[in-house]
Enzyme design. Structure first.
Site, PDB file in Angstrom:
ATOM      1  N   SER A 185      42.121  35.149 112.833  1.00  0.00           N
ATOM      2  CA  SER A 185      41.533  34.249 111.840  1.00  0.00           C
ATOM      3  C   SER A 185      42.582  33.426 111.097  1.00  0.00           C
ATOM      4  O   SER A 185      43.616  33.928 110.674  1.00  0.00           O
ATOM      5  CB  SER A 185      40.721  35.052 110.824  1.00  0.00           C
ATOM      6  OG  SER A 185      40.226  34.195 109.819  1.00  0.00           O
ATOM      7  N   SER A 189      41.411  31.848 108.362  1.00  0.00           N
ATOM      8  CA  SER A 189      40.707  31.675 107.091  1.00  0.00           C
ATOM      9  C   SER A 189      41.610  31.846 105.878  1.00  0.00           C
ATOM     10  O   SER A 189      41.539  31.054 104.936  1.00  0.00           O
ATOM     11  CB  SER A 189      39.529  32.647 106.993  1.00  0.00           C
ATOM     12  OG  SER A 189      38.527  32.270 107.896  1.00  0.00           O
ATOM     13  N   THR A 224      32.109  37.500 109.055  1.00  0.00           N
ATOM     14  CA  THR A 224      32.155  37.144 110.469  1.00  0.00           C
ATOM     15  C   THR A 224      31.680  38.335 111.301  1.00  0.00           C
ATOM     16  O   THR A 224      31.322  39.387 110.753  1.00  0.00           O
ATOM     17  CB  THR A 224      33.564  36.645 110.876  1.00  0.00           C
ATOM     18  OG1 THR A 224      33.477  36.056 112.171  1.00  0.00           O
ATOM     19  CG2 THR A 224      34.592  37.754 110.853  1.00  0.00           C
ATOM     20  N   LYS A 260      27.404  39.850 110.184  1.00  0.00           N
ATOM     21  CA  LYS A 260      26.585  38.792 109.592  1.00  0.00           C
ATOM     22  C   LYS A 260      25.155  39.241 109.298  1.00  0.00           C
ATOM     23  O   LYS A 260      24.495  38.690 108.429  1.00  0.00           O
ATOM     24  CB  LYS A 260      26.571  37.557 110.491  1.00  0.00           C
ATOM     25  CG  LYS A 260      27.911  36.842 110.515  1.00  0.00           C
ATOM     26  CD  LYS A 260      27.850  35.593 111.355  1.00  0.00           C
ATOM     27  CE  LYS A 260      29.176  34.857 111.293  1.00  0.00           C
ATOM     28  NZ  LYS A 260      29.067  33.505 111.826  1.00  0.00           N
ATOM     29  N   GLY A 293      23.879  28.882 124.590  1.00  0.00           N
ATOM     30  CA  GLY A 293      24.351  30.124 123.986  1.00  0.00           C
ATOM     31  C   GLY A 293      23.262  30.804 123.180  1.00  0.00           C
ATOM     32  O   GLY A 293      22.285  30.174 122.779  1.00  0.00           O
ATOM     33  N   GLY A 331      24.152  33.364 120.597  1.00  0.00           N
ATOM     34  CA  GLY A 331      24.743  34.116 119.491  1.00  0.00           C
ATOM     35  C   GLY A 331      24.302  33.598 118.139  1.00  0.00           C
ATOM     36  O   GLY A 331      23.307  32.884 118.005  1.00  0.00           O
ATOM     37  N   GLY A 332      25.087  33.953 117.126  1.00  0.00           N
ATOM     38  CA  GLY A 332      24.766  33.595 115.752  1.00  0.00           C
ATOM     39  C   GLY A 332      24.727  32.100 115.518  1.00  0.00           C
ATOM     40  O   GLY A 332      23.874  31.590 114.793  1.00  0.00           O
ATOM     41  N   ALA A 333      25.646  31.368 116.126  1.00  0.00           N
ATOM     42  CA  ALA A 333      25.646  29.915 115.961  1.00  0.00           C
ATOM     43  C   ALA A 333      24.399  29.304 116.604  1.00  0.00           C
ATOM     44  O   ALA A 333      23.866  28.309 116.110  1.00  0.00           O
ATOM     45  CB  ALA A 333      26.910  29.307 116.554  1.00  0.00           C
TER      46      ALA A 333
END
Length: 163
Positions: A13, A15, A55, A59, A119, A121-123
């Site tokens: 990361s 971040s 992350t 989530k 996809g 996933g979460g996105a």
């Protein structure tokens, strides 16, 4: 005020670097799943952390420990930002707003269009919530093992928006 990113593995990361360049005190906090509730409880009590980002894989894990969710987080079923207020922790999903901003910035509308999300996933959940709110008339999801998958998605010839 201190802020953090929580997740299982965070060595990759950027971040902390990004937030520190903006003048914030920000740390990477790797947690085991059984530590998430305690972290949230400490944050809700005002111990050290004023808010945090979330992350994978937490989530969804954090949701039961929050006092409330934004409409976007509820629609997506996932949280990536948690803010501490005087009465508890509140969860948000900034991915939906990010997609909205990107579409507006590019002058693209999903209204009454057929969209395809690559996809699962979460996105992808955030993309689905965004496209639904933006009025897409049909949304296809392409996943590895779904009815429409990466082997056969070429048959989607009516796609006007691709995420």
């Amino acid at each position: 005020m201190k802020y953090a990113l929580i997740g299982k593995k965070l060595g990759h990361s950027y971040s902390a670097l990004i937030h520190k360049r903006r003048g914030l005190e920000y740390s990477l906090t790797e947690l085991k799943e059984n530590e998430v509730e305690g972290f949230c409880a400490a944050c809700a009590r005002g111990e050290e952390i004023a808010g945090f980002n979330v992350t994978i894989p937490y989530k969804k894990t954090v949701i039961p420990f929050l006092k409330g969710l934004s409409d976007e987080a509820a629609a997506v079923g996932a949280v990536n930002t948690v803010v501490r207020r005087s009465d508890g922790l509140y969860g948000y999903n900034t991915d939906v707003g990010g997609l909205n901003y990107a579409f507006k910035r590019m002058g693209v509308s999903a209204w009454d269009k057929t969209a395809c999300i690559l996809g699962g996933g979460g996105a992808a959940a955030a993309a689905n919530a965004f496209l639904t709110a933006a009025g897409a008339k049909k949304i296809y999801s392409v996943t590895r093992r779904g009815e429409i998958n990466f082997e056969n998605y070429g048959k989607l010839t009516d796609t006007e928006v691709l995420i």
